[in-house]
Enzyme design. Structure first.
Site, PDB file in Angstrom:
ATOM      1  N   THR A 194       0.839  -1.202   0.000  1.00 11.60           N
ATOM      2  CA  THR A 194       0.000   0.000   0.000  1.00 11.60           C
ATOM      3  C   THR A 194       0.872   1.250   0.000  1.00 11.60           C
ATOM      4  OG1 THR A 194      -1.736   1.215   1.173  1.00 11.60           O
ATOM      5  CG2 THR A 194      -0.222  -0.055   2.532  1.00 11.60           C
ATOM      6  N   ARG A 195       0.333   2.329  -0.634  1.00 17.68           N
ATOM      7  CA  ARG A 195       0.974   3.643  -0.547  1.00 17.68           C
ATOM      8  C   ARG A 195      -0.037   4.661  -0.027  1.00 17.68           C
ATOM      9  NH1 ARG A 195      -1.197   4.576  -5.954  1.00 17.68           N
ATOM     10  NH2 ARG A 195      -1.293   6.826  -5.786  1.00 17.68           N
ATOM     11  N   HIS A 199      -7.971   2.191   5.487  1.00 22.08           N
ATOM     12  CA  HIS A 199      -9.326   2.452   5.965  1.00 22.08           C
ATOM     13  C   HIS A 199     -10.017   1.111   6.218  1.00 22.08           C
ATOM     14  CE1 HIS A 199      -8.565   6.616   5.155  1.00 22.08           C
ATOM     15  NE2 HIS A 199      -8.294   6.355   3.888  1.00 22.08           N
ATOM     16  N   HIS A 202      -9.860  -1.604   3.517  1.00 22.14           N
ATOM     17  CA  HIS A 202      -8.559  -2.266   3.399  1.00 22.14           C
ATOM     18  C   HIS A 202      -8.406  -3.336   4.483  1.00 22.14           C
ATOM     19  CE1 HIS A 202      -7.666   1.873   1.717  1.00 22.14           C
ATOM     20  NE2 HIS A 202      -7.407   1.077   0.698  1.00 22.14           N
ATOM     21  N   ARG A 288      -6.933  -3.957  -7.804  1.00 22.56           N
ATOM     22  CA  ARG A 288      -7.571  -3.432  -9.009  1.00 22.56           C
ATOM     23  C   ARG A 288      -6.778  -2.191  -9.415  1.00 22.56           C
ATOM     24  NH1 ARG A 288     -11.625   0.490  -9.047  1.00 22.56           N
ATOM     25  NH2 ARG A 288     -13.116   0.440 -10.776  1.00 22.56           N
TER      26      ARG A 288
END
Length: 570
Positions: A194-195, A199, A202, A288
Site C-alpha cells: 500500500t501507498r 481504511h 482495506h 484493481r
C-alpha cells in the site's frame, strides 16, 4: 524441513572489517552523489530485495528487460534498475573503474565497478516499460526531465545501508523478515502492498485475503518514493500504527519498504511480487489497477483495471509467489458490513455505500465529516492533523507569462489584498527580487533559468509547508520546470498556476525596460519570446488578460479563484 522462502538470501554487503578498509580507500575514488530514487534502488539492491540483481543493470540486461521483461540470462525481471548520471560525469569515467556511491550528505554507501556506459533511448523505454511516451505518467516525466542522460551499469559492493532516522524499528531487510517468520513458525505469509492510509475496506480485504489462503499477514507499505501528491509517509505510518491493534497480533506484522515506485501498472505488479518473494512471502495481494498512475494526457486510464492481475496470473509460477486478487469492497448499510462488490446477491434491495479517494480528499480539504463506517477515528485524526481544511493550509500562487506581461504588478496587488485579509503570512517571490537576493550569480542560459525557478519553487514549498502564502512571479517559460515546482509544492498544499496571457506584441509594445529592443538587436541572447520559446500553460488554474482589464480587476479574479478553491474564506 527447510523452506526456500525462509532461508537466508544473498546480500551485496561486505564484512564489517572490509567495509572499514573500503571507506578509507574510497577517499581516492571518483564519487557520485545519489538522488533520492537512486538511494532507494541501491538499498534494495544491497539488502537482497532486488535479488537476483548484483548491481545496476548492464546495457544488455537493460535492453532485454525493456524489450522482454527478462534479464539477458532469461530470468524474469520487469523493471530497469539503472544508474543515471550527467554527461559531464560520464565523460570522466573509464570502463572498469570503481566509483564511490554516496548519499546526499556525502556518506559512502557502496562502490560500483563500471562495466557499461550508454545513452538510452528514453522514448523507447517509456513506450515499452510504461506503455506510452506520455509525460502525464510520473515515471515517464521523471526519465525525461529528472534522470540523467547517460546510464552506468555494473556490480555493486555494499559498504553500509542508508541511514533512516524515522521508524527504525519498522524497517526490516529481507533477511530480517525471513528470520522473524522462522522464529514465529510462520510458513505462509500474504503481503499487502500500500501507498495510502488504511481504511476499514482495506482492513476487511486483508482479513479476507489472509483467511482465504490460511496465511499470516504482512502489511508492507512503501515509504520510498510514491506518486507525487500522495500523503507523506510520516503521516501514513502513524495511520498504520494507529490501526495495527485492530489486527490479531499473533498473525499480523508490519514492515516498511523503502521502494521508489514507478507506477508501472502490470509490470510493477510483477516487480512487487518478486520483491515480496525475496522478503519471504508466499502470497501477494494484487489490487484493481495495481500501481496505476491515473489518467494519461487524453484523460484515459493508463492501464486497464485488471491488466496487472492478468499479467501476474500469467507469470505466477515463475515469480514464485501466489496471487490473491483484490476484491473491491463496498459497505452494505443494512448489514453494517463490508462485502465484495461482485458478491452481493441482493444488490438491488440494499444500500451500497462507498467513498472514493477523490471524495475523501474533498472531505478532508473542506473539513467535512468522514463517517465511521468508512475509516477509523484514529486515522481520520491523523489525516486532519496533516491536512487541515484548505482555508487553514499554506498555498502558492504562481504567476507565469512573458516579460512585461504584468505578472509583478498583479502579484503586488494580490500581496496587498491578502495582507489586508490577514490570517496567514504572505511572501512575494518576484522575479527581480529573487534575482537580486537568491540568484545573483546566475545568468540567463536555459540551465540557469531552470535553476532560478527551482530555487523559487523550493522557497515557496517551504513557505507553503509552514502554513504561509507564497506569491511567485517569474517568467518560468518551460512547462517541465513548472510541473516539477508544482509537484514539489503540492506535497504540502495547493499550487495555483496563473497564466498572465498578455500577447507577445503587447509586451513588446510596453517594453518599459527596453529588453525586447535589445533582444531584437541580438544584444540579449536566449530571450523568451524572441530567441527562446515559451511553453503556454495548457491547464492553468486561472488565465488572466491584462490588455482589456486593469490590475485591480486581475488581482480580484485571483482572489475569486482562491475563494472558489476554498483556500481563503469566502
Amino acid at each position: 524441513m527447510s523452506r526456500p522462502n525462509l532461508a537466508p538470501i544473498t546480500e551485496l554487503y561486505v564484512s564489517f572489517d572490509s567495509a572499514q578498509k573500503m571507506r578509507a580507500e574510497a577517499a581516492d575514488l571518483t564519487s557520485w552523489d545519489l538522488s533520492p530514487r537512486q538511494i532507494c534502488d541501491l538499498e534494495l539492491l544491497m539488502n537482497g530485495a532486488f535479488n537476483p540483481l548484483k548491481g545496476f543493470m548492464t546495457e544488455a540486461d537493460y535492453e532485454h528487460v525493456v524489450d522482454k521483461m527478462r534479464l539477458s540470462d532469461g530470468t524474469l525481471w520487469p523493471m530497469p534498475i539503472t544508474l543515471d548520471v550527467s554527461e559531464e560525469f560520464a565523460d570522466r569515467i573509464k570502463l572498469g573503474q570503481d566509483i564511490a556511491l554516496r548519499d546526499q550528505e556525502g556518506v559512502i554507501l557502496a562502490t560500483l565497478t563500471v562495466t557499461d556506459r550508454w545513452t538510452p533511448d528514453k522514448a523507447e523505454e517509456a513506450r515499452k516499460v510504461f506503455g506510452a511516451d506520455d509525460t502525464a505518467h510520473p515515471a515517464v516525466n521523471y526519465i525525461h526531465h529528472t534522470a540523467g542522460p547517460v546510464y552506468l551499469g555494473g556490480p555493486v559492493t555494499g559498504i553500509q545501508q542508508p541511514v533512516h532516522y524515522d521508524f527504525r524499528g519498522r524497517r526490516d531487510t529481507p533477511n530480517e523478515l525471513r528470520a522473524y517468520f522462522r522464529k514465529l513458525g510462520w510458513r505462509k505469509i500474504v503481503a499487502f502492498q500500500t501507498r495510502n492510509p488504511l481504511h476499514r475496506a482495506h482492513q476487511e480485504l486483508t482479513f479476507r485475503a489472509a483467511k482465504e489462503v490460511e496465511a499470516n499477514l504482512l502489511i508492507h507499505p512503501v515509504v520510498g518514493m510514491t506518486k507525487p501528491g500522495d500523503v507523506d509517509h510520516f503521516t501514513r505510518v502513524r495511520c498504520y500504527e494507529a490501526v495495527l491493534d485492530k489486527y490479531p497480533g499473533s498473525t499480523t506484522t508490519m514492515s516498511l519498504l523503502n521502494l521508489a515506485m514507478r507506477m508501472a501498472g502490470p509490470r510493477e505488479a510483477l516487480w512487487h511480487g518478486l520483491i515480496r518473494r525475496n522478503h519471504g512471502c508466499t502470497h501477494f495481494i494484487v489490487g484493481r489497477d495495481h500501481a496505476g498512475p491515473g489518467k494519461n494526457s487524453r484523460g484515459e486510464d493508463f492501464y486497464g483495471h485488471y491488466d496487472a492481475q492478468d499479467m501476474f496470473r500469467e507469470h505466477e509460477e515463475e515469480i514464485g509467489i501466489k496471487m490473491v486478487d483484490f476484491k473491491h469492497m463496498v459497505y452494505v448499510q443494512e448489514r453494517a458490513q463490508y462485502e465484495p462488490t461482485d458478491e452481493i446477491p441482493d444488490r438491488d434491495k440494499v444500500t451500497i455505500l462507498n467513498i472514493s479517494g477523490t471524495e475523501l480528499r474533498r472531505r478532508l480539504v473542506e473539513g467535512l465529516e468522514i463517517p465511521d463506517w468508512f475509516s477509523f477515528p484514529e486515522v481520520v485524526t491523523e489525516l486532519r492533523r496533516t491536512r487541515p481544511p484548505r482555508s487553514k493550509q499554506g498555498f502558492t500562487v504562481f504567476f507565469t507569462g512573458y516579460s512585461g506581461s504584468g505578472k509583478s504588478t498583479i502579484a503586488n496587488a494580490l500581496l496587498v489584498k491578502l495582507m489586508e485579509m490577514g490570517g496567514r503570512p504572505v511572501t512575494l517571490l518576484d522575479g527581480d527580487i529573487v534575482r537580486k537576493n537568491l540568484s545573483s550569480e546566475l545568468g540567463f542560459s536555459k540551465e540557469h533559468r531552470d535553476l532560478n525557478i527551482r530555487r523559487i519553487g523550493y522557497v515557496a514549498s517551504e513557505i507553503t509547508k509552514n502554513g504561509g502564502i507564497a506569491i511567485c512571479a517569474p517568467i518560468a517559460p518551460y512547462a517541465a520546470t513548472r510541473r516539477a515546482v508544482r509537484e514539489e509544492i503540492e506535497s504540502y498544499g495547493a499550487f495555483v498556476e496563473v497564466h498572465v496571457a498578455t500577447s507577445l506584441e503587447e509586451c513588446e509594445r510596453r517594453d518599459r525596460k527596453g529588453l525586447y529592443k535589445l533582444a531584437r538587436e541580438g544584444k540579449i541572447k536566449e530571450f523568451t519570446g524572441i530567441s527562446d520559446p515559451y511553453d503556454d500553460p495548457q491547464n492553468p488554474e486561472l488565465r488572466v488578460e491584462t490588455e482589456r482589464a486593469d490590475v485591480d480587476n486581475c488581482a480580484h479574479q485571483v482572489i475569486l479563484k482562491l475563494e472558489q478553491m476554498g483556500l481563503i474564506a469566502g
